[in-house]
Design a protein around this motif. Structure first.
Motif, PDB file in Angstrom:
ATOM      1  N   VAL A   1       6.850   8.840   2.558  1.00 20.38           N
ATOM      2  CA  VAL A   1       8.069   8.410   1.877  1.00 20.38           C
ATOM      3  C   VAL A   1       7.859   7.048   1.230  1.00 20.38           C
ATOM      4  CG1 VAL A   1      10.462   7.694   2.257  1.00 20.38           C
ATOM      5  CG2 VAL A   1       9.608   9.804   3.282  1.00 20.38           C
ATOM      6  N   VAL A   2       7.213   6.140   1.928  1.00 18.61           N
ATOM      7  CA  VAL A   2       6.951   4.812   1.374  1.00 18.61           C
ATOM      8  C   VAL A   2       6.058   4.925   0.140  1.00 18.61           C
ATOM      9  CG1 VAL A   2       5.773   2.613   1.829  1.00 18.61           C
ATOM     10  CG2 VAL A   2       7.312   3.583   3.541  1.00 18.61           C
ATOM     11  N   GLU A   3       5.036   5.753   0.229  1.00 17.96           N
ATOM     12  CA  GLU A   3       4.127   5.930  -0.901  1.00 17.96           C
ATOM     13  C   GLU A   3       4.849   6.541  -2.105  1.00 17.96           C
ATOM     14  OE1 GLU A   3       0.676   5.658  -3.070  1.00 17.96           O
ATOM     15  OE2 GLU A   3       1.068   4.829  -1.090  1.00 17.96           O
TER      16      GLU A   3
ATOM     17  N   GLY B   1      -2.479  -8.100   2.354  1.00 15.22           N
ATOM     18  CA  GLY B   1      -1.893  -9.132   3.232  1.00 15.22           C
ATOM     19  C   GLY B   1      -1.874 -10.505   2.621  1.00 15.22           C
ATOM     20  N   HIS B   2      -2.196 -10.604   1.330  1.00 13.57           N
ATOM     21  CA  HIS B   2      -2.160 -11.909   0.655  1.00 13.57           C
ATOM     22  C   HIS B   2      -0.814 -12.062  -0.030  1.00 13.57           C
ATOM     23  CE1 HIS B   2      -6.403 -12.279   1.427  1.00 13.57           C
ATOM     24  NE2 HIS B   2      -6.616 -11.093   0.860  1.00 13.57           N
ATOM     25  N   PRO B   3      -0.121 -13.151   0.273  1.00 17.21           N
ATOM     26  CA  PRO B   3       1.169 -13.359  -0.380  1.00 17.21           C
ATOM     27  C   PRO B   3       0.986 -13.638  -1.869  1.00 17.21           C
ATOM     28  CG  PRO B   3       0.581 -15.272   0.916  1.00 17.21           C
ATOM     29  CD  PRO B   3      -0.472 -14.209   1.183  1.00 17.21           C
ATOM     30  N   ARG B   4       2.007 -13.328  -2.609  1.00 18.03           N
ATOM     31  CA  ARG B   4       1.966 -13.551  -4.054  1.00 18.03           C
ATOM     32  C   ARG B   4       1.976 -15.044  -4.328  1.00 18.03           C
ATOM     33  NH1 ARG B   4       6.209 -11.059  -8.379  1.00 18.03           N
ATOM     34  NH2 ARG B   4       5.299 -12.012 -10.202  1.00 18.03           N
ATOM     35  N   ALA B   5       1.049 -15.469  -5.172  1.00 19.85           N
ATOM     36  CA  ALA B   5       0.927 -16.905  -5.465  1.00 19.85           C
ATOM     37  C   ALA B   5       1.776 -17.294  -6.636  1.00 19.85           C
ATOM     38  CB  ALA B   5      -0.522 -17.264  -5.741  1.00 19.85           C
TER      39      ALA B   5
ATOM     40  N   ARG C   1      -0.621  -7.102  -8.167  1.00 24.26           N
ATOM     41  CA  ARG C   1       0.315  -7.659  -7.193  1.00 24.26           C
ATOM     42  C   ARG C   1       0.451  -6.748  -5.980  1.00 24.26           C
ATOM     43  NH1 ARG C   1       5.474  -6.640  -6.709  1.00 24.26           N
ATOM     44  NH2 ARG C   1       5.690  -5.833  -8.821  1.00 24.26           N
ATOM     45  N   ARG C   2       0.564  -5.423  -6.220  1.00 20.10           N
ATOM     46  CA  ARG C   2       0.678  -4.457  -5.116  1.00 20.10           C
ATOM     47  C   ARG C   2      -0.571  -4.463  -4.244  1.00 20.10           C
ATOM     48  NH1 ARG C   2       5.836  -2.556  -4.384  1.00 20.10           N
ATOM     49  NH2 ARG C   2       6.707  -2.105  -6.410  1.00 20.10           N
ATOM     50  N   ALA C   3      -1.748  -4.543  -4.883  1.00 20.88           N
ATOM     51  CA  ALA C   3      -3.002  -4.562  -4.118  1.00 20.88           C
ATOM     52  C   ALA C   3      -3.080  -5.810  -3.246  1.00 20.88           C
ATOM     53  CB  ALA C   3      -4.192  -4.486  -5.064  1.00 20.88           C
ATOM     54  N   ALA C   4      -2.630  -6.930  -3.790  1.00 22.88           N
ATOM     55  CA  ALA C   4      -2.638  -8.175  -3.020  1.00 22.88           C
ATOM     56  C   ALA C   4      -1.672  -8.081  -1.839  1.00 22.88           C
ATOM     57  CB  ALA C   4      -2.286  -9.349  -3.915  1.00 22.88           C
ATOM     58  N   GLU C   5      -0.509  -7.465  -2.061  1.00 20.22           N
ATOM     59  CA  GLU C   5       0.454  -7.306  -0.982  1.00 20.22           C
ATOM     60  C   GLU C   5      -0.091  -6.414   0.130  1.00 20.22           C
ATOM     61  OE1 GLU C   5       3.980  -5.829  -2.831  1.00 20.22           O
ATOM     62  OE2 GLU C   5       4.525  -7.760  -3.705  1.00 20.22           O
ATOM     63  N   ARG C   6      -0.778  -5.343  -0.256  1.00 18.04           N
ATOM     64  CA  ARG C   6      -1.352  -4.441   0.756  1.00 18.04           C
ATOM     65  C   ARG C   6      -2.464  -5.132   1.534  1.00 18.04           C
ATOM     66  NH1 ARG C   6      -2.507   0.726  -2.677  1.00 18.04           N
ATOM     67  NH2 ARG C   6      -2.056  -0.757  -4.267  1.00 18.04           N
TER      68      ARG C   6
END
Length: 106
Positions: free
Chosen positions: A68-70, A102-106, A95-100
């Motif tokens: 469901v999330v995907e 575990g890196h916060p958006r800069a 941005r999505r790849a960075a979030e997955r």
């Protein structure tokens, strides 16, 4: 003329052989239909077994949640691609790849 010679020289018309040709054609069609039915039932059986294997998994709830999330994320990205936004598609994907990761958006 012997019986085997008569069979070799007999016409190929199904009515001329007393209906034996029609009977063998019907038999062939019967075997083909039975083969198709057997194949279809075998495919159904295999699909049923796979479905039962999935239902037996202990992490089924987690799999459904992840699915469901995907789907939600895919839908969000699809609507962003379809509309003109402030962020382009590659930026969104990065941005999505960075979030997955575990890196916060800069």
């Amino acid at each position: 003329m012997s019986e085997t010679e008569q069979e070799r020289t007999a016409p190929t018309d199904p009515a001329a052989d007393g209906g034996r040709g029609a009977a063998s054609a019907l038999e062939l069609l019967t075997f083909l239909a039975a083969g198709v039915a057997d194949l279809a039932l075998d495919q159904l059986r295999q699909s049923s077994e796979r479905a039962q294997d999935v239902m037996r998994r202990s992490d089924l709830r987690e799999l459904l949640t992840d699915g469901v999330v995907e789907l939600r994320k895919r839908g969000e990205l699809a609507t962003q691609r379809a509309t003109v936004g402030s962020e382009n598609y590659l930026e969104t994907m990065a941005r999505r790849a960075a979030e997955r990761a575990g890196h916060p958006r800069a």
